[in-house]
Scaffold this active site. Sequence first.
Site, mmCIF file in Angstrom:
data_model
loop_
_atom_site.group_PDB
_atom_site.id
_atom_site.type_symbol
_atom_site.label_atom_id
_atom_site.label_comp_id
_atom_site.label_asym_id
_atom_site.label_seq_id
_atom_site.Cartn_x
_atom_site.Cartn_y
_atom_site.Cartn_z
ATOM 1 N N GLU A 90 0.635 -1.226 -0.132
ATOM 2 C CA GLU A 90 0.002 -0.151 0.001
ATOM 3 C C GLU A 90 1.028 1.142 -0.031
ATOM 4 O OE1 GLU A 90 -3.771 0.334 0.041
ATOM 5 O OE2 GLU A 90 -3.246 -1.599 -0.795
ATOM 6 N N SER A 357 -49.382 -22.719 40.277
ATOM 7 C CA SER A 357 -49.458 -22.517 41.769
ATOM 8 C C SER A 357 -48.441 -21.280 42.239
ATOM 9 C CB SER A 357 -49.331 -23.843 42.558
ATOM 10 O OG SER A 357 -50.409 -24.519 42.557
#
Length: 658
Positions: A90, A357
């Site tokens: 690069e 319950s």
Amino acid sequence: MTRKRRHWIVIAGSAIAIGCVAALAERTLTDALDSVLPDARRIANFNRPGTITLLSTDGQVIQKLGPATREKVEQDKMPLLVEQAFVAAEDRRFYYHNGLDIWGISRALVTNLRQGSVREGASTITQQLARTVFLSQERTLPRKLKEAALAYKLERQLSKQQILEQYLNYVYLGSGAYGVADAAWVYFSKSPNQLTLPEAALIAGMPPAPSVYSPLVNQKIALERRAIVLKRMQQAGFISAKEADAARNSPLNLKPAIPKYFNSSAPFFTSWVAQQLPNLLTPEQLEVGGLKIHTSLNLAWQKQAQEVIRKYAPGNTEGSMVSIEPSSGEVRVMVGGKNFNTSQFNRATQALRSPGSTFKLFPYAAAINAGIKPEDKVVDAKRCWRGYCPKNFGNKYLGSVALADALRYSLNTVAVQLLDKVGFDAVISMANNLGIGTTRPLGKYYPLAIGAYEQTVLDMTAAYAAVANRGIYMKPTPFEEIRGPDDEVIWNHRFEGYKGRRALDSDVADTMNWMLQRVVSGGTGAAASLGDRPVAGKTGTSEGARDLWFIGSIPQLTTAVWFGYDNNRKTSGGSGDAAWAWKQFMTKIQDNFEVQPFPPKPVMNRTFRPPGKTRSKPKNGSEDAAKDQDQTQGPPPRYIAPPGGPPLNENFEPMPMP
């Protein structure tokens, strides 16, 4: 002094003056530019728009959302081979320019003119970093000028090594990989320091066109690009001709993997977090991103909970578990099913199931609040209320029994009796105070007392947590703190979160905790016992054992377990399975808590008063005709199933009228 000497002095003085003026002008211009450009040192905190990081209570990453760099290489830990590959590919003059490479621009221009197309770029690594962090990708002259100015500033504020490391951590490398660490994992399932020369060269060749050069898209083009990078590395003197040839002839050896933290390590929890975030943040804040969400989740406990649900769900039932810290409402565990990949339906927050319950908490708390005491005797016998005739498990009845023992053995006739005695309004109000029935109203039907109205696991856990918190209800939350892009605090639960509210008196809550402890020490919840550690809890089973529950608390944590089928068919298990699974989970994490007792059972000085006693109006004007009458809600109609309600609890199957 001779004329010649004076001449040279004048020239020297003029040169110095011109130099000073030029230096001052350059400094002034540089300062002026710097004042309108971002501070390069902010790069360390850079986040792309829309990125969100979810963290557990101990700072572990649960998930990263958006275009985030999921894993960074620490400072001074970037492998030299990787650095050389990117510099060669690069920016071969990276170490010799000040952000702009004039020679590189000229070389690229000549190359592109000769080829008749754009074959070589001229942007330096510094320019690319400036563009990635501070600018857009638009191709306009103003953007290029800003890029050049920023690159120059970066070179003055950061070292070459810092610039290169930041670039390698942020550059997009295709297939959802942002940075070298992500790319090494996505393409080769490796960390950067494990990359070979051909692997490093392949990754270094991607920045100009990641979607084109990715080996997962086109292996032929990727190999051609790798060969170019290897040639440049050889030309730069980083590798020998022999090494370049060997690398050029090596196979790709791809081993693709999903980016780290792309998938959540607690997906049911994080899906709930995503639903809750818009309640705290604006759309703009979510769009800007860079957010760090410090959640309430204990990741280690979450993994233990998930394992318990998978291992102890009876048959092939689904399961859910939620743990809440009573004092804060912070959700420490949320398991919404056995396997998120198979089903994303969150059974902790989305499934409406009959609580069985476990719902008895509310009529019992309402009764205690009304002045009925745990030691008061009630009669457990066959009985009908306006056509509704509940029955106990096994069709067994105990006759005269203390209220505390009625809860201990989960006697259904007593729960309905309490509802009838204190009134529908009192029970519904108690449930509402504890976060139940506020969004889906509870109806005035006798089966309400024993779980006829469906609830979520999360809401039921929060209700029991409030009782463990001595009556203070804390709204469940998945958040501890939210920080913004610059690590500033946007929201903190301690200062800005829900402060809690009094849902029931502390003496009522303490009495309920005492009664719930007896459920575990010698009642239906015995399977959840933790030995010498106090546990307050309640089992629950719906008709045909379609829903199996246990919700239990130690003073510092409330946890609910639910098992059942998504299609609501009968199971072959019982609530004891849920209680046993609860114990297996708590056994794994209980060492994180000191053994603490619940507050002792208080002395209740309340006197029971039937609800709503009023005087009727006199008949025929005679005051003697006025008589005390119970003007509460009035008796409900003969038993009718709740509209749209769930299957009834197996313990309240209708019996013939006596």
